[in-house]
Motif scaffolding. Structure first.
Motif, PDB file in Angstrom:
ATOM      1  N   GLY A 274     -14.626  25.540   2.802  1.00 34.55           N
ATOM      2  CA  GLY A 274     -13.848  24.511   2.124  1.00 34.55           C
ATOM      3  C   GLY A 274     -12.717  25.008   1.261  1.00 34.55           C
ATOM      4  N   ARG A 275     -12.343  26.292   1.397  1.00 29.01           N
ATOM      5  CA  ARG A 275     -11.267  26.825   0.563  1.00 29.01           C
ATOM      6  C   ARG A 275      -9.892  26.534   1.138  1.00 29.01           C
ATOM      7  NH1 ARG A 275     -14.116  32.764   0.158  1.00 29.01           N
ATOM      8  NH2 ARG A 275     -15.917  32.155  -1.115  1.00 29.01           N
ATOM      9  N   GLN A 276      -9.811  26.331   2.453  1.00 34.18           N
ATOM     10  CA  GLN A 276      -8.528  26.090   3.103  1.00 34.18           C
ATOM     11  C   GLN A 276      -8.653  24.927   4.076  1.00 34.18           C
ATOM     12  OE1 GLN A 276      -8.329  30.271   4.627  1.00 34.18           O
ATOM     13  NE2 GLN A 276      -6.226  30.248   3.864  1.00 34.18           N
ATOM     14  N   THR A 277      -7.549  24.212   4.267  1.00 36.41           N
ATOM     15  CA  THR A 277      -7.512  23.167   5.275  1.00 36.41           C
ATOM     16  C   THR A 277      -7.322  23.809   6.650  1.00 36.41           C
ATOM     17  OG1 THR A 277      -5.111  22.912   5.172  1.00 36.41           O
ATOM     18  CG2 THR A 277      -6.434  21.611   3.611  1.00 36.41           C
ATOM     19  N   ARG A 278      -7.473  23.018   7.677  1.00 35.64           N
ATOM     20  CA  ARG A 278      -7.298  23.533   9.036  1.00 35.64           C
ATOM     21  C   ARG A 278      -5.883  24.088   9.225  1.00 35.64           C
ATOM     22  NH1 ARG A 278      -9.872  22.572  14.154  1.00 35.64           N
ATOM     23  NH2 ARG A 278     -11.479  21.440  13.020  1.00 35.64           N
ATOM     24  N   ASP A 279      -4.873  23.392   8.695  1.00 34.96           N
ATOM     25  CA  ASP A 279      -3.494  23.865   8.843  1.00 34.96           C
ATOM     26  C   ASP A 279      -3.271  25.178   8.091  1.00 34.96           C
ATOM     27  OD1 ASP A 279      -2.834  21.738  10.436  1.00 34.96           O
ATOM     28  OD2 ASP A 279      -1.992  20.529   8.806  1.00 34.96           O
ATOM     29  N   GLU A 280      -3.864  25.296   6.910  1.00 40.18           N
ATOM     30  CA  GLU A 280      -3.723  26.535   6.140  1.00 40.18           C
ATOM     31  C   GLU A 280      -4.412  27.696   6.845  1.00 40.18           C
ATOM     32  OE1 GLU A 280      -3.528  24.670   1.609  1.00 40.18           O
ATOM     33  OE2 GLU A 280      -5.456  25.200   2.509  1.00 40.18           O
ATOM     34  N   ILE A 281      -5.568  27.421   7.439  1.00 43.63           N
ATOM     35  CA  ILE A 281      -6.275  28.459   8.187  1.00 43.63           C
ATOM     36  C   ILE A 281      -5.428  28.927   9.362  1.00 43.63           C
ATOM     37  CG2 ILE A 281      -8.275  28.918   9.667  1.00 43.63           C
ATOM     38  CD1 ILE A 281      -9.844  26.954   7.845  1.00 43.63           C
ATOM     39  N   ASN A 282      -4.815  27.977  10.051  1.00 42.92           N
ATOM     40  CA  ASN A 282      -4.004  28.356  11.209  1.00 42.92           C
ATOM     41  C   ASN A 282      -2.758  29.122  10.781  1.00 42.92           C
ATOM     42  OD1 ASN A 282      -3.558  28.109  14.195  1.00 42.92           O
ATOM     43  ND2 ASN A 282      -1.672  27.138  13.494  1.00 42.92           N
ATOM     44  N   MET A 283      -2.190  28.747   9.671  1.00 43.69           N
ATOM     45  CA  MET A 283      -1.002  29.450   9.186  1.00 43.69           C
ATOM     46  C   MET A 283      -1.338  30.897   8.840  1.00 43.69           C
ATOM     47  SD  MET A 283       1.557  28.292   6.090  1.00 43.69           S
ATOM     48  CE  MET A 283       1.703  26.669   6.820  1.00 43.69           C
ATOM     49  N   THR A 284      -2.531  31.120   8.284  1.00 46.04           N
ATOM     50  CA  THR A 284      -2.934  32.464   7.884  1.00 46.04           C
ATOM     51  C   THR A 284      -3.390  33.309   9.058  1.00 46.04           C
ATOM     52  OG1 THR A 284      -3.645  31.591   5.741  1.00 46.04           O
ATOM     53  CG2 THR A 284      -4.452  33.787   6.360  1.00 46.04           C
ATOM     54  N   TYR A 285      -4.220  32.733   9.906  1.00 51.29           N
ATOM     55  CA  TYR A 285      -4.893  33.516  10.948  1.00 51.29           C
ATOM     56  C   TYR A 285      -4.380  33.233  12.364  1.00 51.29           C
ATOM     57  CZ  TYR A 285      -8.287  34.322   7.211  1.00 51.29           C
ATOM     58  OH  TYR A 285      -8.882  34.675   6.040  1.00 51.29           O
ATOM     59  N   LYS A 286      -3.457  32.292  12.524  1.00 53.72           N
ATOM     60  CA  LYS A 286      -3.009  31.865  13.863  1.00 53.72           C
ATOM     61  C   LYS A 286      -4.240  31.577  14.743  1.00 53.72           C
ATOM     62  CE  LYS A 286       1.346  32.608  12.780  1.00 53.72           C
ATOM     63  NZ  LYS A 286       1.155  32.760  11.331  1.00 53.72           N
ATOM     64  N   ILE A 287      -5.178  30.855  14.148  1.00 50.56           N
ATOM     65  CA  ILE A 287      -6.506  30.719  14.751  1.00 50.56           C
ATOM     66  C   ILE A 287      -6.480  29.896  16.038  1.00 50.56           C
ATOM     67  CG2 ILE A 287      -7.291  28.617  13.561  1.00 50.56           C
ATOM     68  CD1 ILE A 287      -9.392  31.778  13.709  1.00 50.56           C
ATOM     69  N   MET A 288      -5.587  28.910  16.128  1.00 48.81           N
ATOM     70  CA  MET A 288      -5.560  28.067  17.327  1.00 48.81           C
ATOM     71  C   MET A 288      -4.995  28.849  18.517  1.00 48.81           C
ATOM     72  SD  MET A 288      -7.084  25.642  16.040  1.00 48.81           S
ATOM     73  CE  MET A 288      -7.232  24.730  17.579  1.00 48.81           C
ATOM     74  N   ARG A 289      -4.040  29.719  18.260  1.00 53.06           N
ATOM     75  CA  ARG A 289      -3.527  30.569  19.356  1.00 53.06           C
ATOM     76  C   ARG A 289      -4.616  31.527  19.807  1.00 53.06           C
ATOM     77  NH1 ARG A 289      -2.773  32.472  23.255  1.00 53.06           N
ATOM     78  NH2 ARG A 289      -0.944  33.462  24.181  1.00 53.06           N
ATOM     79  N   ARG A 290      -5.374  32.042  18.855  1.00 56.01           N
ATOM     80  CA  ARG A 290      -6.475  32.945  19.190  1.00 56.01           C
ATOM     81  C   ARG A 290      -7.532  32.232  20.032  1.00 56.01           C
ATOM     82  NH1 ARG A 290     -10.338  35.810  14.606  1.00 56.01           N
ATOM     83  NH2 ARG A 290     -12.062  36.390  15.995  1.00 56.01           N
ATOM     84  N   ILE A 291      -7.874  31.004  19.656  1.00 61.90           N
ATOM     85  CA  ILE A 291      -8.888  30.258  20.410  1.00 61.90           C
ATOM     86  C   ILE A 291      -8.396  29.964  21.819  1.00 61.90           C
ATOM     87  CG2 ILE A 291     -10.051  28.017  20.544  1.00 61.90           C
ATOM     88  CD1 ILE A 291     -10.258  28.124  17.449  1.00 61.90           C
ATOM     89  N   GLU A 292      -7.130  29.619  21.951  1.00 63.07           N
ATOM     90  CA  GLU A 292      -6.584  29.361  23.292  1.00 63.07           C
ATOM     91  C   GLU A 292      -6.627  30.628  24.138  1.00 63.07           C
ATOM     92  OE1 GLU A 292      -5.089  27.735  26.656  1.00 63.07           O
ATOM     93  OE2 GLU A 292      -5.936  26.721  24.908  1.00 63.07           O
ATOM     94  N   ALA A 293      -6.373  31.783  23.531  1.00 63.77           N
ATOM     95  CA  ALA A 293      -6.467  33.050  24.271  1.00 63.77           C
ATOM     96  C   ALA A 293      -7.891  33.294  24.740  1.00 63.77           C
ATOM     97  CB  ALA A 293      -5.989  34.204  23.391  1.00 63.77           C
ATOM     98  N   GLU A 294      -8.862  32.950  23.910  1.00 66.40           N
ATOM     99  CA  GLU A 294     -10.268  33.120  24.293  1.00 66.40           C
ATOM    100  C   GLU A 294     -10.652  32.152  25.406  1.00 66.40           C
ATOM    101  OE1 GLU A 294     -11.714  34.726  19.902  1.00 66.40           O
ATOM    102  OE2 GLU A 294     -11.632  32.583  20.341  1.00 66.40           O
ATOM    103  N   GLU A 295     -10.116  30.941  25.361  1.00 63.16           N
ATOM    104  CA  GLU A 295     -10.367  29.986  26.445  1.00 63.16           C
ATOM    105  C   GLU A 295      -9.742  30.490  27.754  1.00 63.16           C
ATOM    106  OE1 GLU A 295     -12.270  27.454  26.525  1.00 63.16           O
ATOM    107  OE2 GLU A 295     -12.341  26.397  24.600  1.00 63.16           O
ATOM    108  N   LEU A 296      -8.525  31.027  27.675  1.00 59.49           N
ATOM    109  CA  LEU A 296      -7.884  31.576  28.870  1.00 59.49           C
ATOM    110  C   LEU A 296      -8.681  32.763  29.411  1.00 59.49           C
ATOM    111  CD1 LEU A 296      -5.564  31.690  30.890  1.00 59.49           C
ATOM    112  CD2 LEU A 296      -4.278  33.080  29.255  1.00 59.49           C
TER     113      LEU A 296
END
Length: 976
Positions: A274-296
């Motif tokens: 609960g320290r960061q919102t989803r958008d803040e997490i993605n801005m820091t870790y590029k997490i959605m791009r990482r997840i898409e790479a794992e799906e690919l």
């Protein structure tokens, strides 16, 4: 103040509620999609298979959790060696981020240089020493930066085997294990993994060049002049998985993947905190791009190698592209040779990491007494790191509790310090040693690392633990064995209190030195403990559980001795040779795949080449390519790669002879027209694009044919001089079908001969211009289909798409108008096309991709023509992959290509902008295209585009032919 606290609590509760709703929705979507997949496949199930599936579902969980990990499938090294005689395997491993070298690894230097670095280096080294393996390449990033040691800028480093006795005698000229550093990204910067995404295509192109060259070299050495392609390409972590998927698709070789840690699991943990919102997490870790790479990676992998079963059942099952029950069901159908209706799932294998411990001699004794081991060792002076640690303690004779982890919140070091500080009995019995990487100053550390370290120091002060806790600032990788040895001499304990541990390699290292373990019950330590039985598992969130387990092991000397003995007795099960035997037995069971054309035209052209050889090469081309007047339902995109002309053998022979003759004549005429000085028979061996100095790829996704025609003419005009000389060739790359391209050219007054190749249907078909009018305007390359057809769902996929399309209706309209309709006349066997009536009302591409992945259907979904058309093509087909194919097939270097794009484009737009090729963005072109197409992605487009690149230029607003030529001159492709 009370109001602020209440408001924060309310916001946290609201966030937790929203996240719970999202999780429930995702579970419901996956369950619904997989029920549909099972229903599709249930029509022809045998009774036996139904029983198997019911058994899989009913026993899912219990039976699997009680199952021991498979350590080895071979009885002995001798058996394995006999089976591998005569095999000469080439294996490619990829690990991109961090700093990788063979010796003196700087583990803990930063969050990117951790256990994964050691894992991949040791795996490469161990595989290279195995019987039957000729060469192993570990591909990583070349870092030539003043921030890091010069060794990371060396292009090549050989990994010498640990036990090299007799091994050097068996080495061939290029055999062994190597670290190959590929330059990509900013040349003079060391950047974190989160910022590497825009440069992945550049790495793929560079790695492709290395693999092709090495395959030829190995072919000359051990392959009888036939290229030796990799038996597998193995990606480690999401960024390397993304790269391995593209390389595997370009080369048509099997792919393996190891996640190490997974993005969805990390996202769940961060949201829970609960320290960061989803958008803040993605801005820091590029997490959605990482997840898409794992799906690919799931889409593309034959095998996913995990360290534990927990990783499969609790982490991978969070992904759209994997479900344990559906995976077993598909496997059961494959064994029975029953149709899977186009569905594919990678095989999950648990192969625990190995360890090199033959050189380790566990020693008994205490810190100031004689060792019971090697006398020579006991006579040597104490290692320097011992004094660095001991200086912290007021009583260094007490047992040492050792934790070795970087100061990362997920490593849970602060909870360990609290547990130690609040347990008086534990403080009286033991000391605590924290090896938390290396640091010069706290202020110079990253934000999260410095925060954790400051928390640790505050807790030491709070509980007055001075003289009882050691936290040295520096240690070398070579010091780590001595640290374990010191802890063992004090009869100490090793602890890993991480919230979740994917595997826990340090647990094996500590065990090999005779240390019992206390470890988290979340993740890999569960399987390690099951095999070794050398310690206790704890709940990392329960501080009292940590203190109790440590106190029990330190206080009970009999328990401590039993755990130590069990660990030493069983540790051999985790050796690197055992790991490699299982690994190789699995990957060599994959169905071999490699580039399939049969030719010798890779070799340099020789003046002394016989006419017979030239004719034979021309005949090879006629067998590889089929002449077609129309690209769609005439069979130009059929699944059959063989040459299946109608009529009897005599007719086929006659047509073949005519095709060969016409091809030869046509190429010869073209060679004379282009002013080529090559001999006609040599020119006839290759398509025209092979002779070009540069290739200009027109990949502009205009809304109308008029806009595309105007832009095409400007580009042709910009290079008119070089075009007439024959030094520059042109490729048209588009979502249009070959028939639409033909109509477009005719209506615009252009000729197919103005282009060397046509990449159409969003990259699912490839044509060359035919030089003989009698054979039609285009030649289809059917070997391209053998590259892209991997996991193509065929008719099963088409039926699912048609069913999906019929469900997309305008609910506001009275008659429920269908918004997506199948476009049969635009479809081919490798591209299912659909018309979109109202682009703004259809689900985004990410939702359709998710739906198909949930049903184990692997494909690439492309919204094109400003969202009015949807093309569904094979998962590894794309316009950018087609360019790589041209490099592999014909040797057309990617660095000699320029790709022209507009300001916006189809949803495969991003792949065209980056790589070794140059890109020209035509300003003002396609600027009216709706941004809705780019909102289709699960991640922002900015996450994958470099902020600046010398290979990308933008024209002026007018984008006239003069502006285009000026851009080409700036890139160095044309002279002023």
């Amino acid at each position: 103040m009370c109001w602020r606290i209440w408001n924060l609590a309310r916001q946290k509760k609201q966030l937790e509620g929203e996240e719970a709703q999202r999780k429930a929705k995702r579970r419901l979507e996956r369950e619904r999609g997989r029920r549909e997949a099972v229903a599709d496949m249930s029509e022809d199930l045998s009774e036996g298979e139904k029983g198997d599936v019911v058994s899989d579902i009913s026993t899912h969980g219990e039976s699997n959790r009680s199952r021991l990990p498979r350590i080895s499938s071979m009885d002995s090294m001798e058996t394995w060696t006999n089976q591998q005689k005569g095999k000469k395997l080439y294996i490619v491993l990829i690990s991109l981020h961090g700093l990788i070298r063979g010796e003196n690894m700087e583990l803990g230097r930063d969050s990117d240089t951790g256990g994964q670095v050691k894992y991949v280096v040791e795996l490469a080294r161990a595989l290279g020493a195995m019987p039957g393996v000729y060469r192993v390449d570990l591909l990583t990033r070349q870092v030539s930066s003043p921030e890091v040691d010069w060794s990371y800028g060396e292009p090549t480093e050989m990994l010498t085997p640990r036990n090299s006795e007799g091994f050097m005698d068996d080495l061939g000229e290029s055999s062994g294990s190597y670290i190959i550093r590929i330059p990509f990204g900013p040349k003079d910067k060391y950047i974190p993994k989160e910022l590497l995404w825009p440069y992945i295509p550049e790495f793929v192109d560079g790695a492709l060049n290395h693999i092709i060259q090495m395959s030829k070299v190995l072919g000359e050495q051990i392959g009888g002049a036939q290229s030796i392609w990799p038996v597998a390409i193995h990606g480690h972590y999401a960024d390397a998985g993304d790269s391995a998927a593209l390389l595997s698709g370009a080369l048509n070789v099997p792919m393996l993947f190891t996640g190490h840690s997974l993005g969805r699991d990390k996202l769940e943990q961060l949201l829970t905190q609960g320290r960061q919102t989803r958008d803040e997490i993605n801005m820091t870790y590029k997490i959605m791009r990482r997840i898409e790479a794992e799906e690919l990676s799931l889409d593309s992998s034959e095998i996913v190698i995990t360290s534990t079963r927990q990783e499969i059942e609790e982490q991978w099952r969070l992904y759209d592209g994997f479900d344990p029950v559906l995976e077993r069901k598909l496997r059961a159908r494959i064994r029975r040779n029953v149709s899977c209706y186009g569905r594919f799932m990678p095989r999950m294998l648990v192969i625990p990491p190995g360890m090199e411990f033959n050189h380790i001699i566990p020693q008994d004794g205490d810190v100031d007494g004689e060792s019971e081991g090697n006398e020579e060792h006991s006579a040597s002076p104490d290692p320097h790191i011992w004094s660095e640690i001991m200086r912290f303690f007021s009583n260094p004779r007490k047992p040492m509790i050792l934790a070795l982890a970087r100061p990362d919140p997920k490593k849970n070091i602060t909870t360990l310090v609290k547990a130690f500080g609040e347990c008086r009995a534990l403080r009286e019995l033991a000391n605590l040693t924290l090896i938390m990487g290396n640091r010069d100053g706290i202020d110079e550390m990253s934000g999260t690392n410095s925060s954790v370290l400051l928390s640790v120091l505050k807790l030491i002060d709070k509980f007055d633990l001075y003289g009882q806790v050691a936290y040295p600032k520096h240690h070398k990788q070579s010091d780590v064995p001595d640290i374990y040895r010191l802890a063992a001499k004090t009869k100490g304990v090793f602890i890993n209190p991480a919230f979740i541990e994917p595997f826990g390699l340090t647990l094996l290292e500590a065990t090999a030195y005779g240390l019992p373990m206390v470890a988290t019950k979340n993740g890999g330590p569960v399987d390690i403990h099951r095999v070794l039985d050398n310690g206790l598992l704890i709940d990392p969130h329960d501080q009292q559980s940590i203190a109790d387990a440590l106190l029990k092991l330190v206080a009970d000397k009999q328990l401590w001795a039993r755990c130590r003995q069990n660990g030493l007795k069983n540790i051999h099960l985790f050796s690197w040779p055992e790991h490699c035997k299982t690994y190789l037995s699995r990957i060599t069971s994959c169905k071999p795949r490699h580039p399939q054309w049969q030719r010798n035209d890779d070799e340099d052209e020789s003046e002394n080449e016989s006419p017979g050889d030239s004719l034979r090469d021309i005949q090879d081309i006629s067998l590889n390519l089929r002449f077609s007047l129309d690209g769609e339902k005439s069979g130009a995109s059929g699944n059959d790669n063989s040459l299946d002309f109608e009529g009897n053998a005599v007719d086929r022979k006659s047509k073949l002879e005519n095709a060969v003759l016409n091809w030869s004549k046509g190429i010869s005429k073209d060679a004379r027209r282009a002013g080529s000085t090559e001999k006609a028979d040599h020119a006839g061996k290759f398509p025209a694009l092979r002779r070009r100095k540069h290739l200009f790829v027109i990949a502009v996704d205009c809304d109308t044919d008029t806009g595309l025609l105007e832009t095409t003419r400007k580009i042709l005009e910009a290079a008119e001089k070089e075009r007439s000389e024959g030094s520059v060739g042109f490729i048209l790359s588009t979502s249009l079908t070959i028939s639409e391209i033909h109509s477009f050219l005719v209506s615009g007054g252009l000729s197919p001969h103005d282009f060397d190749a046509f990449i159409c249907n969003s990259g699912s078909d490839l044509y060359y211009s035919s030089l003989n009018p009698d054979d039609g305007p285009f030649v289809a390359d059917f070997y391209y289909h053998s590259h892209i057809e991997y996991r193509w769902g065929g008719e099963g996929l088409r039926k699912t798409l048609v069913r999906w399309a019929s469900s997309i209706t305008d609910k506001k309209a009275e008659n429920g108008e269908q918004l997506v309709t199948s476009a049969e006349q635009l479809s081919t066997n490798y591209c299912y096309a659909f018309k979109v009536q109202k682009p703004g009302m259809v689900p985004p591409v990410k939702e359709l991709r998710k739906l198909l992945r949930i049903q184990a259907l692997r494909c690439h979904v492309v919204y094109c023509q400003n969202g009015t058309r949807l093309n569904v093509i094979p998962v590894l087909a794309s316009r950018s992959q087609a360019l790589r194919y041209l490099y592999i097939r014909w040797g057309v270097e990617l660095s000699k290509m320029v790709v022209f794009v507009g300001e916006c484009g189809d949803t495969d737009y991003e792949g065209l902008l980056v790589g070794l090729h140059a890109s020209v963005i035509l300003k003002g072109v396609c600027s009216s295209a709706t941004n809705q197409l780019h909102a289709n992605r699960t991640y922002p487009l900015s996450d994958v585009l470099p902020s600046e690149s010398p290979n990308i230029v933008q024209t002026n607003e007018e984008s006239g032919s003069d502006d285009i030529r000026a851009s080409l001159e700036k890139l160095g492709f044309l002279k002023g």
